[in-house]
Scaffold this active site. Structure first.
Site, PDB file in Angstrom:
ATOM      1  N   TYR A 157      13.503  14.938   5.817  1.00 25.84           N
ATOM      2  CA  TYR A 157      12.109  15.405   5.919  1.00 25.84           C
ATOM      3  C   TYR A 157      11.638  15.350   7.377  1.00 25.84           C
ATOM      4  O   TYR A 157      11.162  16.339   7.934  1.00 25.84           O
ATOM      5  CB  TYR A 157      11.208  14.537   5.030  1.00 25.84           C
ATOM      6  CG  TYR A 157       9.736  14.743   5.297  1.00 25.84           C
ATOM      7  CD1 TYR A 157       9.117  15.941   4.965  1.00 25.84           C
ATOM      8  CD2 TYR A 157       8.974  13.750   5.913  1.00 25.84           C
ATOM      9  CE1 TYR A 157       7.764  16.139   5.236  1.00 25.84           C
ATOM     10  CE2 TYR A 157       7.634  13.939   6.176  1.00 25.84           C
ATOM     11  CZ  TYR A 157       7.036  15.137   5.839  1.00 25.84           C
ATOM     12  OH  TYR A 157       5.711  15.326   6.111  1.00 25.84           O
TER      13      TYR A 157
HETATM   14  O1  LIG Z   1       2.818  10.092   7.592  1.00 24.51           O
HETATM   15  C1  LIG Z   1       3.918  10.487   7.258  1.00 24.51           C
HETATM   16  O2  LIG Z   1       4.816  10.736   8.044  1.00 24.51           O
HETATM   17  C2  LIG Z   1       4.244  10.639   5.822  1.00 24.51           C
HETATM   18  O3  LIG Z   1       3.166  10.146   5.034  1.00 24.51           O
HETATM   19  C3  LIG Z   1       3.454  10.077   3.678  1.00 24.51           C
HETATM   20  O4  LIG Z   1       4.579   9.267   3.453  1.00 24.51           O
HETATM   21  P1  LIG Z   1       4.411   7.705   3.140  1.00 24.51           P
HETATM   22  O5  LIG Z   1       3.925   6.956   4.329  1.00 24.51           O
HETATM   23  O6  LIG Z   1       5.695   7.271   2.542  1.00 24.51           O
HETATM   24  O7  LIG Z   1       3.195   7.729   2.094  1.00 24.51           O
HETATM   25  P2  LIG Z   1       2.982   7.034   0.667  1.00 24.51           P
HETATM   26  O8  LIG Z   1       3.850   7.637  -0.380  1.00 24.51           O
HETATM   27  O9  LIG Z   1       1.509   7.038   0.417  1.00 24.51           O
HETATM   28  O10 LIG Z   1       3.488   5.545   0.889  1.00 24.51           O
HETATM   29  C4  LIG Z   1       2.685   4.597   1.579  1.00 24.51           C
HETATM   30  C5  LIG Z   1       3.428   3.287   1.587  1.00 24.51           C
HETATM   31  O11 LIG Z   1       3.624   2.855   0.221  1.00 24.51           O
HETATM   32  C6  LIG Z   1       5.003   2.646  -0.024  1.00 24.51           C
HETATM   33  N1  LIG Z   1       5.268   3.021  -1.422  1.00 24.51           N
HETATM   34  C7  LIG Z   1       5.177   4.314  -1.799  1.00 24.51           C
HETATM   35  C8  LIG Z   1       5.381   4.683  -3.117  1.00 24.51           C
HETATM   36  C9  LIG Z   1       5.726   3.689  -4.052  1.00 24.51           C
HETATM   37  O12 LIG Z   1       5.943   3.932  -5.257  1.00 24.51           O
HETATM   38  N2  LIG Z   1       5.798   2.400  -3.625  1.00 24.51           N
HETATM   39  C10 LIG Z   1       5.581   2.034  -2.329  1.00 24.51           C
HETATM   40  O13 LIG Z   1       5.673   0.844  -1.989  1.00 24.51           O
HETATM   41  C11 LIG Z   1       5.736   3.480   0.994  1.00 24.51           C
HETATM   42  O14 LIG Z   1       7.038   2.958   1.239  1.00 24.51           O
HETATM   43  C12 LIG Z   1       4.822   3.388   2.193  1.00 24.51           C
HETATM   44  O15 LIG Z   1       5.070   2.214   2.899  1.00 24.51           O
HETATM   45  C13 LIG Z   1       3.705  11.484   3.143  1.00 24.51           C
HETATM   46  O16 LIG Z   1       4.161  11.420   1.801  1.00 24.51           O
HETATM   47  C14 LIG Z   1       4.717  12.222   3.933  1.00 24.51           C
HETATM   48  O17 LIG Z   1       4.684  13.590   3.540  1.00 24.51           O
HETATM   49  C15 LIG Z   1       4.589  12.062   5.421  1.00 24.51           C
HETATM   50  O18 LIG Z   1       3.736  12.991   5.998  1.00 24.51           O
END
Ligand SMILES: O=C(O)[C@H]1O[C@H](OP(=O)(O)OP(=O)(O)OC[C@H]2O[C@@H](n3ccc(=O)[nH]c3=O)[C@H](O)[C@@H]2O)[C@H](O)[C@@H](O)[C@H]1O
Length: 336
Positions: A157
Site C-alpha cells: 500500500y
Molecule cells: O495514515 C495512514 O498512512 C494510514 O491510515 C490508516 O491506517 P491505520 O493507521 O492502520 O488506521 P486504523 O485502521 O484506524 O488503525 C489505527 C491503529 O489501530 C490499530 N488497529 C487497527 C485495526 C484493528 O482491528 N486493531 C488495531 O489495533 C492499527 O494497527 C493502528 O495502530 C488508513 O487505513 C490507511 O489507508 C492509511 O492512509
C-alpha cells in the site's frame, strides 16, 4: 474561505474522505463532478448513502466509472472540463495489501497514471492527490517532515502511494502540471471506513465482541479528524506550487510539485484512543491483544509546519472530541 476554481473533479467521491471533501466544496458553491466505481472493498450501501447526500446539494454530478477505465475517464474529463482535480480514489488499507496486492497496483498505480495522462493532454490549474503517512515507512525520526527520505515503505500500500508521488513528480516536471500530494495521517470521523480501527472497534464493542488490539496496544497514531482534513484539502487548492519555496518546503527544485502532510502533530497512544471510545460508548471493550501485523508501522507523527505555512491552519480536533462525534454518527446511523 471561498474557492475561485468553479469546476472541480473529485475521484473517490463516494469514499470517506471524498464525501467530506465534495460536501465542503459544494457548500462553498463549487461545481463538482464526482467519479467513483463503488468498489465492493467495503459496504457499498454506505457509499450510496454518502452519494445520496451529495446529490441533494446543487452543483454535484456523478460519473460511476473506474479510474482504471481510461476511455470512460477521458470522456468524463473532456465533458466536464475541470479547472482543478482532487484525486482521492484508491485501494486503501495497510493490512489488506498483504491479502490483495494486485488491487493496489490497479487502482493506485494504473488509475493515477490514467489521470496524470489526462492532465498532460487537458491541462488543469492544480492537480491534487492523496498520498499517505505510510510512505514514511521505516523512518523513526519524529515528527515526519516532508523533506525526509521515503524509500523504505513497509507495505505494498505504502509503496504504491509513494510510487504515485514519484510518477506525479515526473509528469509535473515534463508537462508543467502544478501538483500537490497530501500525506494523510490516520483519518477518522463520521461516515468513516468500516475497515478502520474506530469503526471495527465500535461495532465489536456494541455487539459485546472482543476487539483485536495489534502490537499489544503499543501503537501511536497522529489521528486526524475528517472535518479538519477536508478543511485542509480545500485550503490547499489555493496553494498552487510555483517557483518560490516557503520555509521547510518540499517543493521540487525542478517542477511545480510538493508533498504536504495533513496531520496535527499531536500523536495519541492506541490505548488512549480506545479509552476515548469506551468513554463515548460507556462500555468497556473486551481486548484481544495481538502481535504486530505485517505491513503496520508502530508510530506516526506529522510535522504540521508546512501545512501551516501554506494554509494558515492545522488540524486541531482532538480524539476526545472527534471520537464522540464518530460514535454519535454511528449510533444515529445504525440504530435508527
Ligand atoms: O495514515 C495512514 O498512512 C494510514 O491510515 C490508516 O491506517 P491505520 O493507521 O492502520 O488506521 P486504523 O485502521 O484506524 O488503525 C489505527 C491503529 O489501530 C490499530 N488497529 C487497527 C485495526 C484493528 O482491528 N486493531 C488495531 O489495533 C492499527 O494497527 C493502528 O495502530 C488508513 O487505513 C490507511 O489507508 C492509511 O492512509
Amino acid at each position: 474561505m471561498t474557492v475561485s476554481a468553479p469546476r472541480i473533479l473529485v475521484t473517490g467521491s463516494a469514499g470517506f474522505i471524498g464525501f467530506h471533501t465534495c460536501s465542503r466544496l459544494l457548500d462553498q458553491g463549487s461545481t463538482v463532478l464526482g467519479i467513483d466505481n463503488f468498489s465492493s472493498y467495503y459496504d457499498v450501501t454506505l457509499k450510496e448513502k454518502r452519494t445520496a447526500l451529495l446529490a441533494e446539494k446543487s452543483g454535484f454530478s456523478l460519473a460511476r466509472i473506474s479510474i482504471e477505465d481510461q476511455a470512460a475517464l477521458e470522456k468524463a474529463w473532456i465533458d466536464f472540463k475541470p479547472d482543478v482535480v482532487i484525486h482521492l480514489a484508491a485501494q486503501a488499507g495497510v493490512r489488506y495489501s498483504i491479502e490483495a496486492p494486485r488491487s493496489y497496483v490497479g487502482a493506485n498505480i494504473v488509475g493515477t497514471f490514467n489521470l496524470l495522462e489526462l492532465a498532460r493532454h487537458h491541462p488543469v490549474r492544480h492537480f491534487l492527490a492523496a498520498s499517505t503517512s505510510s510512505v514514511y515507512g521505516a523512518n523513526t525520526h519524529m515528527p515526519f517532515e516532508e523533506t525526509q527520505r521515503t524509500q523504505t515503505p513497509l507495505s505494498l500500500y505504502a509503496a504504491t502511494k509513494g510510487a504515485t508521488e514519484l510518477i506525479g513528480h515526473s509528469y509535473s516536471h515534463l508537462y508543467g502540471t502544478p501538483m500537490t500530494f497530501f500525506r494523510f495521517f490516520t483519518v477518522y470521523g463520521p461516515w468513516g471506513r468500516p475497515d478502520m480501527a474506530l469503526f471495527k472497534f465500535t461495532r465489536a464493542i456494541l455487539a459485546g465482541e472482543a476487539i483485536d488490539v495489534y502490537n499489544n496496544g503499543a501503537m501511536v497514531r497522529d489521528f486526524t479528524y475528517v472535518e479538519d482534513l477536508a478543511d485542509a484539502i480545500v485550503r490547499l487548492i489555493q496553494a498552487v506550487p510555483g517557483r518560490v519555496a516557503v520555509e521547510g518546503d518540499s517543493l521540487s527544485p525542478v517542477a511545480p510539485f510538493r508533498s504536504v502532510n495533513i496531520g496535527a502533530g499531536t500523536p495519541t497512544q492506541l490505548m488512549d484512543y480506545i479509552g476515548e471510545l469506551e468513554r463515548a460508548l460507556d462500555k468497556t471493550a473486551i481486548k484481544n491483544f495481538m502481535p504486530m501485523q505485517q505491513g503496520d508501522v508502530p508510530a506516526t507523527e506529522a510535522s504540521s509546519a508546512l501545512l501551516k505555512h501554506l494554509t494558515g491552519a492545522v488540524p486541531e480536533t482532538p480524539p476526545s472530541v472527534g471520537v464522540p462525534a464518530f460514535v454519535k454518527w454511528y449510533l444515529d446511523h445504525y440504530r435508527s
